[in-house]
Design a protein around this motif. Structure first.
Motif, PDB file in Angstrom:
ATOM      1  N   THR A 324     -16.807  -3.135  -1.339  1.00 44.74           N
ATOM      2  CA  THR A 324     -17.469  -1.838  -1.213  1.00 44.74           C
ATOM      3  C   THR A 324     -16.785  -0.764  -2.048  1.00 44.74           C
ATOM      4  OG1 THR A 324     -18.141  -2.435   1.044  1.00 44.74           O
ATOM      5  CG2 THR A 324     -18.288  -0.107   0.428  1.00 44.74           C
ATOM      6  N   PHE A 325     -15.454  -0.808  -2.128  1.00 40.31           N
ATOM      7  CA  PHE A 325     -14.718   0.201  -2.882  1.00 40.31           C
ATOM      8  C   PHE A 325     -14.206  -0.312  -4.222  1.00 40.31           C
ATOM      9  CE2 PHE A 325     -14.400   1.873   1.439  1.00 40.31           C
ATOM     10  CZ  PHE A 325     -14.662   3.213   1.235  1.00 40.31           C
ATOM     11  N   GLY A 326     -14.424  -1.591  -4.529  1.00 41.41           N
ATOM     12  CA  GLY A 326     -14.036  -2.131  -5.826  1.00 41.41           C
ATOM     13  C   GLY A 326     -12.544  -2.096  -6.092  1.00 41.41           C
ATOM     14  N   GLU A 327     -11.729  -2.352  -5.055  1.00 41.99           N
ATOM     15  CA  GLU A 327     -10.280  -2.231  -5.225  1.00 41.99           C
ATOM     16  C   GLU A 327      -9.717  -3.226  -6.233  1.00 41.99           C
ATOM     17  OE1 GLU A 327      -7.648  -0.953  -1.970  1.00 41.99           O
ATOM     18  OE2 GLU A 327      -6.859  -3.009  -2.052  1.00 41.99           O
ATOM     19  N   ASP A 328     -10.187  -4.463  -6.197  1.00 44.22           N
ATOM     20  CA  ASP A 328      -9.637  -5.470  -7.103  1.00 44.22           C
ATOM     21  C   ASP A 328      -9.975  -5.202  -8.562  1.00 44.22           C
ATOM     22  OD1 ASP A 328      -8.100  -6.943  -5.439  1.00 44.22           O
ATOM     23  OD2 ASP A 328      -9.488  -8.615  -5.205  1.00 44.22           O
ATOM     24  N   THR A 329     -11.038  -4.454  -8.806  1.00 42.70           N
ATOM     25  CA  THR A 329     -11.416  -4.137 -10.185  1.00 42.70           C
ATOM     26  C   THR A 329     -10.907  -2.777 -10.641  1.00 42.70           C
ATOM     27  OG1 THR A 329     -13.545  -3.222  -9.455  1.00 42.70           O
ATOM     28  CG2 THR A 329     -13.494  -5.560 -10.046  1.00 42.70           C
ATOM     29  N   SER A 330     -10.292  -2.027  -9.724  1.00 45.65           N
ATOM     30  CA  SER A 330      -9.777  -0.701 -10.070  1.00 45.65           C
ATOM     31  C   SER A 330      -8.612  -0.828 -11.045  1.00 45.65           C
ATOM     32  CB  SER A 330      -9.309   0.027  -8.804  1.00 45.65           C
ATOM     33  OG  SER A 330      -8.658   1.238  -9.134  1.00 45.65           O
ATOM     34  N   LYS A 331      -8.598   0.007 -12.068  1.00 45.07           N
ATOM     35  CA  LYS A 331      -7.544  -0.010 -13.079  1.00 45.07           C
ATOM     36  C   LYS A 331      -6.476   1.053 -12.826  1.00 45.07           C
ATOM     37  CE  LYS A 331      -9.477  -3.384 -15.217  1.00 45.07           C
ATOM     38  NZ  LYS A 331      -8.860  -4.743 -15.112  1.00 45.07           N
ATOM     39  N   ILE A 332      -6.434   1.598 -11.613  1.00 41.95           N
ATOM     40  CA  ILE A 332      -5.384   2.550 -11.268  1.00 41.95           C
ATOM     41  C   ILE A 332      -4.069   1.783 -11.163  1.00 41.95           C
ATOM     42  CG2 ILE A 332      -4.524   4.074  -9.444  1.00 41.95           C
ATOM     43  CD1 ILE A 332      -7.444   4.773  -8.848  1.00 41.95           C
ATOM     44  N   ARG A 333      -3.088   2.157 -11.990  1.00 37.43           N
ATOM     45  CA  ARG A 333      -1.877   1.346 -12.107  1.00 37.43           C
ATOM     46  C   ARG A 333      -0.578   2.129 -12.025  1.00 37.43           C
ATOM     47  NH1 ARG A 333      -4.048  -1.908 -17.466  1.00 37.43           N
ATOM     48  NH2 ARG A 333      -5.556  -3.264 -16.408  1.00 37.43           N
ATOM     49  N   THR A 334      -0.576   3.398 -12.433  1.00 36.64           N
ATOM     50  CA  THR A 334       0.684   4.113 -12.623  1.00 36.64           C
ATOM     51  C   THR A 334       1.198   4.743 -11.329  1.00 36.64           C
ATOM     52  OG1 THR A 334      -0.525   6.111 -13.272  1.00 36.64           O
ATOM     53  CG2 THR A 334       0.181   4.619 -15.025  1.00 36.64           C
ATOM     54  N   GLY A 335       2.538   4.860 -11.257  1.00 33.76           N
ATOM     55  CA  GLY A 335       3.177   5.530 -10.137  1.00 33.76           C
ATOM     56  C   GLY A 335       2.772   4.947  -8.801  1.00 33.76           C
ATOM     57  N   HIS A 336       2.571   5.851  -7.827  1.00 29.25           N
ATOM     58  CA  HIS A 336       2.147   5.438  -6.489  1.00 29.25           C
ATOM     59  C   HIS A 336       0.624   5.408  -6.364  1.00 29.25           C
ATOM     60  CE1 HIS A 336       6.248   5.575  -5.247  1.00 29.25           C
ATOM     61  NE2 HIS A 336       6.362   6.890  -5.292  1.00 29.25           N
ATOM     62  N   GLY A 337      -0.086   5.513  -7.490  1.00 24.57           N
ATOM     63  CA  GLY A 337      -1.542   5.562  -7.455  1.00 24.57           C
ATOM     64  C   GLY A 337      -2.198   4.397  -6.736  1.00 24.57           C
ATOM     65  N   PRO A 338      -1.823   3.132  -7.031  1.00 20.88           N
ATOM     66  CA  PRO A 338      -2.506   2.006  -6.373  1.00 20.88           C
ATOM     67  C   PRO A 338      -2.425   2.054  -4.851  1.00 20.88           C
ATOM     68  CG  PRO A 338      -1.256   1.225  -8.259  1.00 20.88           C
ATOM     69  CD  PRO A 338      -0.881   2.661  -8.068  1.00 20.88           C
ATOM     70  N   GLU A 339      -1.215   2.313  -4.316  1.00 15.37           N
ATOM     71  CA  GLU A 339      -1.085   2.311  -2.865  1.00 15.37           C
ATOM     72  C   GLU A 339      -1.705   3.551  -2.221  1.00 15.37           C
ATOM     73  OE1 GLU A 339       3.309   2.660  -4.290  1.00 15.37           O
ATOM     74  OE2 GLU A 339       1.389   2.100  -5.155  1.00 15.37           O
ATOM     75  N   ASN A 340      -1.651   4.720  -2.896  1.00 16.10           N
ATOM     76  CA  ASN A 340      -2.257   5.911  -2.313  1.00 16.10           C
ATOM     77  C   ASN A 340      -3.781   5.831  -2.317  1.00 16.10           C
ATOM     78  OD1 ASN A 340       0.050   7.306  -1.511  1.00 16.10           O
ATOM     79  ND2 ASN A 340       0.351   8.221  -3.524  1.00 16.10           N
TER      80      ASN A 340
END
Length: 388
Positions: A324-340
Motif C-alpha cells: 500500500t505504501f510501496g516501502e520496498d520500492t522507495s528510494k529513500i536512502r540517506t541519513g535516518h530517512g528510511p526508518e523515519n
C-alpha cells in the motif's frame, strides 16, 4: 543525538501519558530539534505534523509530502502549527527540501516511540524485523528495521539494526523504554535466546512466547522428543480466507521438572498448520515448536494458539507497508530517512486501525477525498478560528 546510538534524543524523558494519552503534537514537543537554532523558519513539530498528515493522505515520498503541504489551505497550515510571518502574517508551508532535511536528521528512536502506542496494559506485543529493500545502495546494505507491534497492527516502536549486526543486538534496546509488566512478548526463532527470556521475565516483569527452530538444534531436538502423542491439552481451529483453507492444531505440555534448559520455561507447545490452496489444490503442512514461561493455568492451548497467530500477524503490517505504501520500492536512502518514513507509514496504519478501518488501502482512499481536513481530525489537531 539519538537513542539508536545509545545516547539521548529527547529534551526530557516522555512519560507513558505523553506516549499514549496526549495528542501527537504534545508528544512531539519533547523531541530534540537537530538543526542549528539560527535560520529556523519552521518548528520541528509543525514539519513532523505535516509529514504525518501527508502520509495519512497517501504520500509516499518527500516530494509527495511537500506537494501536499504546498496545496494545503491557510487554515490547515494554522492547525499544523505553521507560523505566520511577515507584515501580512502569511503562513508558508515547509518545502520538500526542509521536510527531507528534518526527516533525515531527527532521531528515529525518539520519533518511533512518540508516534507509537504505549504497550502498558496490553496483553501482547510482537517483535519482528524487516528490510527496506529500496534503501540499498552500491556501497551499503538495505536498512533493516526491527519493530514492536501490538494486536491489530498498532506499532509501539522501531529501530534500525546497525549494519553488520543482526536483529538480536537490538531486541532489548527496542523494548527497554517501555513498561512491559504483564505483557506477553512474542518473537520468532531468531530471538529465542536465554538472555532475552531472562531479561523479559526478571528485568521487565513480562512473559514470553518464543518460537524454536533448527537454529537451536539441541533445544529443537529436545522439544521434538517430548511425548506429544500422549498430550490431552489440545485445541483445533479451522478457517477459510485469502484463497486458502487452514486447519491449526495446538498441543501444550508442562515441562517444569523435565530438565528443559531454558530460563523460566513452564510450557512447551507444538503447533501444526495444514493449508490447502483453494485455487491450485496444493497442500502444505508445517510444524512449529514454541516455549513460554506461562503456566498451564495462565495459558491454555487456545491462548497459546492466539498468541502464536498474533505473532504471525505482524507480517500483515509489513505487507501493508510494502503493497500500500510501496516501502520496498522507495528510494529513500540517506541519513535516518528510511526508518523515519517507515515510522510515519506505521503511524498511519496504527491511526487508521484505531479509527476502525480494516482495509488500509480503502482507508487511504477515503482519507484522500478530504486530504486537508481528515488526516488532521484523525490525529486530533484542534480546529482554528482564524485562517491567518
Amino acid at each position: 543525538m539519538c537513542r539508536q546510538s545509545a545516547t539521548v534524543c529527547l529534551t526530557k524523558s516522555p512519560t507513558a501519558a505523553q506516549r499514549g494519552v496526549n495528542g501527537v503534537a504534545e508528544r512531539l514537543v519533547v523531541l530534540r530539534d537537530p538543526r542549528d537554532r539560527r535560520g529556523r523558519r519552521h518548528s520541528l513539530v509543525s514539519v513532523l505534523l505535516t509529514a504525518c498528515c501527508a502520509v495519512l493522505a497517501g504520500a509516499r515520498s518527500y516530494l509527495a509530502v511537500g506537494q501536499w503541504a504546498r496545496h494545503a489551505s491557510l487554515d490547515t497550515l494554522a492547525r499544523l502549527g505553521v507560523r505566520a510571518t511577515g507584515s501580512l502574517g502569511v503562513r508558508r508551508a515547509p518545502s520538500s527540501s526542509t521536510i527531507r532535511r528534518l526527516l533525515t536528521l531527527v532521531c528515529p528512536g525518539g520519533l518511533a516511540d512518540l508516534l507509537g502506542c504505549d504497550p502498558a496494559g496490553s496483553r501482547h506485543l510482537a517483535v519482528d524485523g524487516k528490510a527496506a529493500r529500496g534503501s540499498r545502495t552500491d556501497t551499503g546494505q538495505a536498512a533493516h528495521l526491527l519493530s514492536a507491534v501490538l494486536d491489530g497492527g498498532r506499532t509501539v516502536s522501531r529501530l534500525r539494526v546497525p549494519d553488520k549486526t543482526t536483529e538480536v543486538t537490538g531486541f532489548t534496546k527496542l523494548l527497554s523504554p517501555f513498561d512491559l509488566a504483564g505483557v506477553v512478548v512474542t518473537a520468532d526463532a531468531l530471538h529465542t535466546h536465554r538472555d532475552h527470556a531472562r531479561w523479559l521475565v526478571e528485568a521487565k516483569k513480562a512473559h514470553y512466547l518464543l518460537v524454536v527452530k533448527r537454529n537451536q538444534p539441541t533445544l529443537h531436538s529436545t522439544l521434538g522428543s517430548l511425548p506429544w502423542k500422549e498430550v490431552t491439552a489440545r485445541r483445533y481451529d479451522r478457517e477459510a480466507g485469502h484463497g486458502r483453507r487452514e486447519t491449526r492444531s495446538v498441543r501444550t505440555l508442562t515441562v517444569t521438572g523435565l530438565g528443559l534448559d531454558f530460563p523460566h520455561v513452564a510450557q512447551a507447545a507444538k503447533i501444526h498448520r495444514h493449508r490447502t490452496n483453494l485455487k491450485t489444490g496444493k497442500v502444505t503442512r508445517e510444524t512449529v515448536y514454541a516455549i513460554t514461561d506461562l503456566t498451564a493455568r495462565a495459558a491454555s492451548p487456545q491462548t497459546i494458539g492466539q498468541l502464536a497467530r498474533a505473532q504471525w500477524g505482524i507480517e500483515a503490517v509489513h505487507h501493508v507497508r510494502d503493497t500500500t505504501f510501496g516501502e520496498d520500492t522507495s528510494k529513500i536512502r540517506t541519513g535516518h530517512g528510511p526508518e523515519n518514513m517507515a515510522t510515519l507509514r506505521s503511524f498511519a496504519i496504527s491511526t487508521l486501525r484505531t479509527a476502525g478501518h480494516h482495509s488500509i488501502a480503502a482507508a487511504l482512499r477515503e482519507v484522500s477525498y478530504p486530504p486537508f481536513t481528515r488526516p488532521l481530525d484523525l490525529i486530533g489537531l484542534p480546529l482554528t478560528s482564524n485562517a491567518t
